[in-house]
Design an enzyme around this catalytic site. Structure first.
Site: not given
Length: 470
Positions: A18, A167-168, A226, A277, A280, A283
């Site tokens: 955010g 986003l990375a 995906a 790690g 994202c 999870k």
């Protein structure tokens, strides 16, 4: 139905998604008032700090906030006011993996999404476009719509959109300013398409039209899972091959280089490491596993589960290699772990490989010295306490020391372990490190960032992931 002209945006959640997302929206849309709200007062205070010591580290984020804060970007704990005034509301709250109940260990915990949704319904006095920004399971929008419609006031309508982030961490601002794509999912109704056009018009201020993809609501939700699953799969695949390289004498960097030249494969995400790690990958894959099991697709679930299991295996394999190389024991030995964040250019430690490595070294009764340039000591202690349930903080601190520099961490160490690919680790004075270490001095490169030949010439015994031991 004409699209709503968005003048005011509210973002619920001032975290890693955010904060940067809405700061960039404010930068690129000076005509739109953007308010980021959070119930965590300390976090909001940090966003509003006069010295711009923001609650998250992201290259370029401070510059964006400096340019917009107090003009059309605001951070507040007054959630109700922001909801009432907004035309469009981003829901960007945490969706951790469930720790108990049905789906524990795999399914996403949506309590914060539901709480935010109910709050919107109770506070809103006019129609709103509500946008899922958090990573959520398929058809979460349906439950959000049910809650909103059941609790809304007369003459209030809510249109739900899915707008997942891609986003990375470490390049989030760059990704936001020049995205590969912006994905917006909506119900394929007149109202849904109109709401989609309203959000698309916000991004149109800086994103080329052809990069704004509009799809169905459920396709958008699944596309996020995906995309991360496919990327994580590539990392686990190259890490699986790194084990074969170590056993056969092949070099994983050379294998990845050769494979990456195949245009059907490409070179991205073929960098072997001690493991992936972040918030994202694991999870989202576990979420996908749970979804497959819920759809009675056990073979599909097992396939994706193996990506996570391969990641855990890689971390355990690396820590065992450290022990094996140090003459099968590290009890009482000082091990310097350089890097605690899950990757470079972020202070995020979620699912960091360093946490698993240090836990394994603690189990072997080693003395661990940790250094990371961006992770705060409080976060390190919190993470280590979480993976050592039942162990007192006093005991943890007897085994682990947090250092203020790489040189301090390495002083008197038997071995140095590179756990995060911070650029500075390749630039430190390795001659000085060698002089102050016990001999033989070992280096274990878990991120393929060091010049192994140069370090060997200095005198180090170097072990690199994906290459056989010397």
């Amino acid at each position: 139905m004409a699209p709503v002209h968005v003048k005011k945006i509210c973002c619920i959640g001032a975290g890693y998604v955010g904060g940067p997302t809405c700061a960039v929206i404010a930068l690129k849309c000076p005509h739109i008032q953007v308010t980021i709200v959070d119930l965590n007062k300390a976090r909001i205070d940090a966003w509003n700090s006069s010295n711009f010591k923001l609650p998250i580290y992201e290259p370029g984020l401070g510059d964006v906030v400096r340019a917009t804060r107090g003009k059309n970007l605001f951070f507040s704990t007054d959630v109700d006011k922001a909801i009432k005034e907004a035309d469009l509301i981003f829901v960007s709250v945490n969706t951790p993996t469930k720790k108990g109940g049905v789906g524990a260990g795999f399914a996403a915990d949506l309590k914060f999404v539901e709480r935010a949704t109910r709050h919107i319904a109770s506070v809103a006095t006019s129609s709103k476009i509500v946008v899922e920004k958090s990573t959520v399971p398929c058809r979460t929008a349906e439950s959000m719509r049910t809650i909103l419609e059941a609790n809304s006031k007369p003459n209030c309508r809510f249109d739900i959109l899915s707008n997942p982030e891609f986003l990375a961490e470490g390049t989030a601002i760059k990704d936001l300013l020049n995205p590969d794509r912006v994905l917006i999912g909506s119900l394929q109704t007149t109202e849904g398409i109109s709401a989609c056009e309203s959000l698309a018009s916000v991004y149109a201020n800086w994103v080329p039209k052809e990069r704004v993809l509009t799809v169905g609501l459920w396709s958008s939700e699944l596309s996020k899972l995906a995309a991360n699953a496919m990327l994580a799969q590539r990392i686990s695949s190259i890490n699986a091959l790194s084990a074969i390289c170590e056993a056969t004498g092949a070099n994983i960097d050379e294998v990845a280089y050769a494979v990456g030249f195949d245009s059907r494969v490409g070179s991205k995400f073929l960098k072997a490491s001690v493991g992936f790690g972040g918030s994202c990958f694991q999870k989202d894959i576990l979420n996908l596993v749970y979804l497959a099991e819920s759809c009675h697709l056990p073979e599909v679930a097992a396939y994706w589960r193996q990506v996570v299991e391969m990641n855990e295996y890689q971390k355990k394999r690396f820590s065992k290699r450290v022990v094996d190389t140090l003459f099968n024991t590290i009890t009482g030995k000082r091990i310097a772990v350089l890097g605690f964040a899950f990757k470079a250019d972020t202070g995020d430690t979620r699912e960091s490989a360093a946490i698993s490595l240090i836990r394994d070294f603690q189990a072997e009764q080693a003395n661990v010295a940790v250094y990371d340039p961006k992770v705060e000591p409080e976060q390190i202690w919190f993470d280590l306490a979480e993976v050592n349930p039942g162990v007192s903080m006093e005991t943890i601190q007897q085994q682990v020391t947090i250092c203020s520099s790489a040189l301090e961490a390495c002083k008197g160490a038997e071995a140095v372990v590179i756990a995060t690919e911070w650029r500075e680790f390749n630039e430190i004075d390795w001659e000085a490190v060698y002089q102050n270490m016990n001999k033989p001095a070992f280096v274990f490169d878990g991120r393929l960032v060091l010049d192994a030949k140069r370090l060997s010439e200095i005198g180090f015994k170097v072990t690199t992931i994906g290459s056989p031991s010397a």
